[in-house]
Scaffold this active site. Sequence first.
Site, short mmCIF file in Angstrom:
data_model
loop_
_atom_site.label_atom_id
_atom_site.label_comp_id
_atom_site.label_asym_id
_atom_site.label_seq_id
_atom_site.Cartn_x
_atom_site.Cartn_y
_atom_site.Cartn_z
N HIS A 26 0.84 -1.23 -0.01
CA HIS A 26 0.00 0.00 0.07
C HIS A 26 0.77 1.24 0.09
O HIS A 26 1.91 1.26 0.74
CB HIS A 26 -0.97 0.14 1.14
CG HIS A 26 -1.68 1.34 1.22
ND1 HIS A 26 -2.92 1.30 0.60
CD2 HIS A 26 -1.58 2.43 1.87
CE1 HIS A 26 -3.47 2.58 0.94
NE2 HIS A 26 -2.70 3.22 1.58
N ASP A 64 -14.78 3.39 7.11
CA ASP A 64 -13.96 4.17 6.64
C ASP A 64 -14.41 4.97 5.67
O ASP A 64 -14.17 5.98 5.50
CB ASP A 64 -12.59 3.35 6.01
CG ASP A 64 -11.56 4.42 5.77
OD1 ASP A 64 -10.86 5.16 6.51
OD2 ASP A 64 -11.27 4.13 4.62
N ARG A 78 -13.77 13.57 6.84
CA ARG A 78 -12.53 13.98 7.43
C ARG A 78 -12.08 14.74 6.00
O ARG A 78 -11.44 15.87 6.28
CB ARG A 78 -11.57 12.90 7.42
CG ARG A 78 -11.55 12.12 8.83
CD ARG A 78 -10.74 10.92 8.99
NE ARG A 78 -9.35 11.15 8.69
CZ ARG A 78 -8.67 10.30 7.97
NH1 ARG A 78 -9.32 9.00 7.79
NH2 ARG A 78 -7.20 10.64 7.88
N SER A 87 -7.24 4.13 9.00
CA SER A 87 -7.93 4.13 7.65
C SER A 87 -7.42 3.16 6.81
O SER A 87 -7.91 2.11 6.31
CB SER A 87 -7.94 5.59 7.10
OG SER A 87 -8.28 5.48 5.83
N LYS A 108 -8.51 -1.51 5.99
CA LYS A 108 -8.70 -1.69 4.74
C LYS A 108 -7.87 -2.88 4.26
O LYS A 108 -8.08 -3.95 3.68
CB LYS A 108 -8.74 -0.85 3.63
CG LYS A 108 -10.03 0.12 3.78
CD LYS A 108 -9.56 1.55 2.72
CE LYS A 108 -8.56 2.54 3.33
NZ LYS A 108 -8.62 4.01 2.88
#
Length: 441
Positions: free
Chosen positions: A82, A161, A168, A183, A187
């Site tokens: 990620h 999220d 946000r 967050s 995921k």
Amino acid sequence: MRMVDIISKKRDGEILTDEEIIFFVKGITRNEIPDYQAAALMMAIYFQGMNASETLTLTKCMMHSGETIDLSAISAINVDKHSTGGVGDKTTIVLAPLVASAGASVAKMTGRGLGHTGGTMDKLETFSGMNLHLDRTTFINNVQQYGIAISGQSANLVPADKKLYALRDVTATIENISLIAGSIMSKKLASGADAIVLDIKVGSGAFMKTEKDAFTLAQELVEIGEGMNRQTIGLVSRMEQPLGHAVGNALEIKEAIETLKGKGPKDLEDLCLSLGANMLVLSNNARTYEEGVKILKEKLSSGEALEKLRQLVQIQGGNPKQVDDWDLMPKATHQVDLMATSSGYVSDLDAETVGLASMLLGAGRQTKEDRIDLAAGIYLYKKIGDAIQENEVLATLYTNDESKLSLASEKLQSAYAFSNKSPRKQKLIIGKVSKLGIEME
Ligand code: URA
């Protein structure tokens, strides 16, 4: 329990109990908490922070707020990567086929972009017909048979999220380390990865603007991953200027293909080798980092990495001929060059501003509903440290909407700064964070 008490507790800097965090996440998932109270809590967390235990509880609750993907049918170790996001970041397009060609099992859930450029899903749609909505059985079968599958996140993956991130985004509460960590990791964990390699960006084009914050985020992400029994490694890399030369969907796909041929920009190749070698070690496909790099270099030079991309495109319904024939790629009807007005060196190329210029050309979305122009974007011929001559081309802007060119050119011009002296080149990768601690490059 009352939401107003949870908000005031956090506002006053107290630590929330597990029950309070569970109450909040369940409430937001079931639409039982109004946006104004959720936003107030986000702002309180933004200022007061959360400790490691609160962050872990938040992450676990968010992870379980919707569907979780069970990849246990895949016998190999599933390794995921990620990136915290940046301008010109096409690492997934290179890395996924590269590590899969070296034996890693890549079950990748990915998303669309909001802002500068498209996300990985948008970029992959450059391949006409590519199906990025695989059903669960096809997804798992493809990983088992070919070692690779890339699909959009299902609507029910971490719904908490989705709601909190949207809130946000419009309440200036994105940039809190605990909220970002929760967050991202909720995921990754819900997507079923066994091992995770994180690319944490720092600089103008990233959420984290200082190295200190980037390493703190990396440590939190690694702590959460390891706390959930997933081997996790974080690399901190610079995002002062865009990664590679291409910014924009089809342009980035072409650059990713060149990189898979071993002819890509050095910064992009170095980052992919580094992230990839860590992925091979975590998935038991290399004994050491050095061996991982060696294997990946062989996969680039032998053409196996590029062949894996062709295969990925083919099995997911896209046109693999596009990998070899640029004429089949989306083309912009309009282009303009940005010229250097004097000689010297490029001393700055602000990533965020380049990203905004690219978005103005149509390569990114300003709102969720915007349609992306796949051919739009920017090719940067000159980056920080490069010598330039007066009237040399610095960059080319591409779009299908001519009216966008002048504003985008002005924006791109403002991203560049010049000097008479050659600036000091900085290393792209700053350091690595693992359960063993921080190692600086
Ligand atoms: N990426 C995410 O997925 N979440 C954040 O909060 C920030 C970056």
